[in-house]
Design an enzyme around this catalytic site. Structure first.
Site, PDB file in Angstrom:
ATOM      1  N   HIS A   1      46.732  18.190 111.514  1.00 38.20           N
ATOM      2  CA  HIS A   1      47.076  17.847 110.408  1.00 38.20           C
ATOM      3  C   HIS A   1      48.819  17.945 111.084  1.00 38.20           C
ATOM      4  CE1 HIS A   1      48.951  19.946 106.604  1.00 38.20           C
ATOM      5  NE2 HIS A   1      49.586  20.269 107.780  1.00 38.20           N
ATOM      6  N   GLU A   2      48.902  18.351 112.612  1.00 38.47           N
ATOM      7  CA  GLU A   2      49.943  18.128 112.557  1.00 38.47           C
ATOM      8  C   GLU A   2      50.742  17.074 112.603  1.00 38.47           C
ATOM      9  OE1 GLU A   2      52.394  20.623 111.866  1.00 38.47           O
ATOM     10  OE2 GLU A   2      51.062  21.953 111.385  1.00 38.47           O
TER      11      GLU A   2
ATOM     12  N   HIS B   1      51.716  14.841 110.018  1.00 42.03           N
ATOM     13  CA  HIS B   1      52.578  14.779 110.525  1.00 42.03           C
ATOM     14  C   HIS B   1      53.761  13.562 111.420  1.00 42.03           C
ATOM     15  CE1 HIS B   1      53.011  16.938 107.168  1.00 42.03           C
ATOM     16  NE2 HIS B   1      52.010  18.088 107.661  1.00 42.03           N
TER      17      HIS B   1
END
Length: 448
Positions: free
Chosen positions: A22-23, A26
């Protein structure tokens, strides 16, 4: 490994993989948009491991593994040197900021599709969807009986119990009549409709499924083993036989067989068994014996053990596996959103929420069942994270996206005062959900 240690270990694996992915979404999009990344952290709190790269980005693993973050150069958090202003986040066009924020949930979505695809390519061991039906339940009222095999649900072919179970869970949330096509123990097929609209509103899914009265069949009447010298062996029963009836009583599953033996032997130990062998039926006479096994109260026994549930493997070639993965992703996301919506409106109970304890237990269980099952679990959790993070709650990605949509409409950013107030509201909502989920996990442990 003990269940507790196993649950902790597989929870850390699950969170480590999904939070990192997920990170990284980003991080990757931010770098492509020319934003300077100051820190990439898996976990919160005190760093357990830290490394600074040549470009100045700090990578770390922190002590609290319940999430992570990507810290970018942001003028709202302090002065930015003139030479770094081109790499500052808030100075980027709004579409780039939207892309950076949305990338985390999108990467979770991509991971879910990939995990489901790998599951279908590898092949997930499962059981054929034979069912047990509780007496006087909604399923029994609809005309379903123990031993029925689910052929299709709402027109969609159903080959495994997990497919049937997942569809039933989401259908229970929807509360609409559900058409099924089933096959009885005699081979005949028929249509039934489960009256899910009769379930009370506001309940949790587990209680709804209990009221529905459908569960995976504990075992067919297929004989797995016969104890040498016991009544069944003397009567000629063999492993692989399917017991059709006892004294004329038709049987749907092994539980019904056990009950029939107790009740009929109490009348007379001599019983007539109709068995199916090699496609032909024959009648055998068995004389039950009353025995005590392992210190238990004496009961009537004939000396047979059930065969394990009939196995089925859910496997597709790569192309079809991708289509199946997309369909599974869509169905799971739609079901999750439906459940969230019904909890918000009070049509479903907040008891359906699970926290880290529940996730840890399922992680350990799925890992114990093999790679395909663990990948299914990872895909489901990853998809849930994507859906949760896209909810318009401040402090979550969806809250930031909401701010940017307002900025698009108004032509100027949301005020700092509004954002701070939103953060407090978002944190309150988030901690409330986490508290309810934790309470539910503890309650399930003590109730079970």
């Amino acid at each position: 490994m003990s269940p507790i240690l196993g649950s902790v270990f597989w929870l850390l694996v699950t969170l480590g993989v999904l939070v990192t992915f997920h990170e990284f979404g980003h991080y990757w999009v931010a770098r492509r948009c020319g934003v300077k990344v100051l820190r990439f952290s898996v976990g919160f709190g005190r760093p357990l491991w830290r490394r600074v790269a040549k470009d100045g980005t700090e990578y770390q693993i922190a002590a609290i593994p319940l999430g992570g973050y990507v810290k970018m150069l942001d003028a709202r958090e302090g002065d930015v040197a003139p030479e770094d202003r081109a790499q500052e986040f808030t100075g980027k066009p709004i579409w780039q900021r939207i892309a950076i924020v949305a990338a985390g949930p999108v990467f979770n979505l991509i991971f879910a599709i990939a995990a489901f695809w790998a599951t279908f390519v590898i092949g997930r061991p499962d059981a054929v969807p034979f069912i047990s039906v509780a007496p006087n339940s909604l399923a029994a009222q609809a005309g379903m009986v123990s031993g029925d095999r689910i052929v299709s649900i709402d027109g969609n072919p159903t080959t495994t119990w997990s497919e049937a179970g997942e569809t039933l869970v989401y259908a229970v949330v929807g509360r609409s009549p559900l058409p099924l096509h089933v096959q009885g123990t005699d081979g005949t097929q028929r249509d039934v409709v489960l009256p899910l609209q009769k379930l009370p509103s506001g309940g949790d899914v587990s209680k709804d499924l209990t009221a529905l009265g459908l569960s995976a069949q504990a075992g067919t009447t297929l004989v797995g083993a016969v104890t040498p010298g016991d009544p069944a062996a003397r009567a000629g029963v063999q492993g692989g036989d399917r017991i059709i009836s006892v004294n004329g009583r038709p049987l749907g599953d092994f539980e019904a067989l056990t009950k029939a033996v107790q009740e009929e032997a109490a009348k007379s130990p001599t019983m007539a068994l109709v068995v199916e062998r090699a496609g032909k039926q024959q009648q055998l006479t068995v004389i039950a014996e009353k025995k005590s096994v392992q210190g238990q109260p004496p009961r009537w026994l004939v000396g047979i053990a059930p065969a394990p549930p009939e196995a089925a493997i859910l496997r597709y070639p790569p192309g079809k596996a991708f289509t199946a993965a997309l369909q599974t992703t869509w169905n799971t996301a739609a079901g999750t959103l439906s459940l969230i919506g019904k909890m918000v409106t009070g049509q479903a109970s907040a008891k359906n929420l699970s926290g880290v304890i529940g996730i840890a237990q399922v992680a350990n269980d799925s890992a114990g069942r093999g790679l395909a099952w663990f990948l299914t679990f990872l895909g489901s959790v990853s998809l849930s994270l994507a859906v949760l993070n896209l909810l318009p709650i401040p402090v979550l990605d969806g809250g930031h996206l909401l701010y940017y949509l307002i900025e698009l409409v108004k032509g100027r950013p949301v005020s700092e005062r509004t954002m701070i107030a939103g953060q407090y509201v978002g944190l309150a909502l988030l901690f409330t959900m986490m508290g309810v989920a934790f309470f539910n996990d503890i309650q399930r442990i003590f109730v079970s």
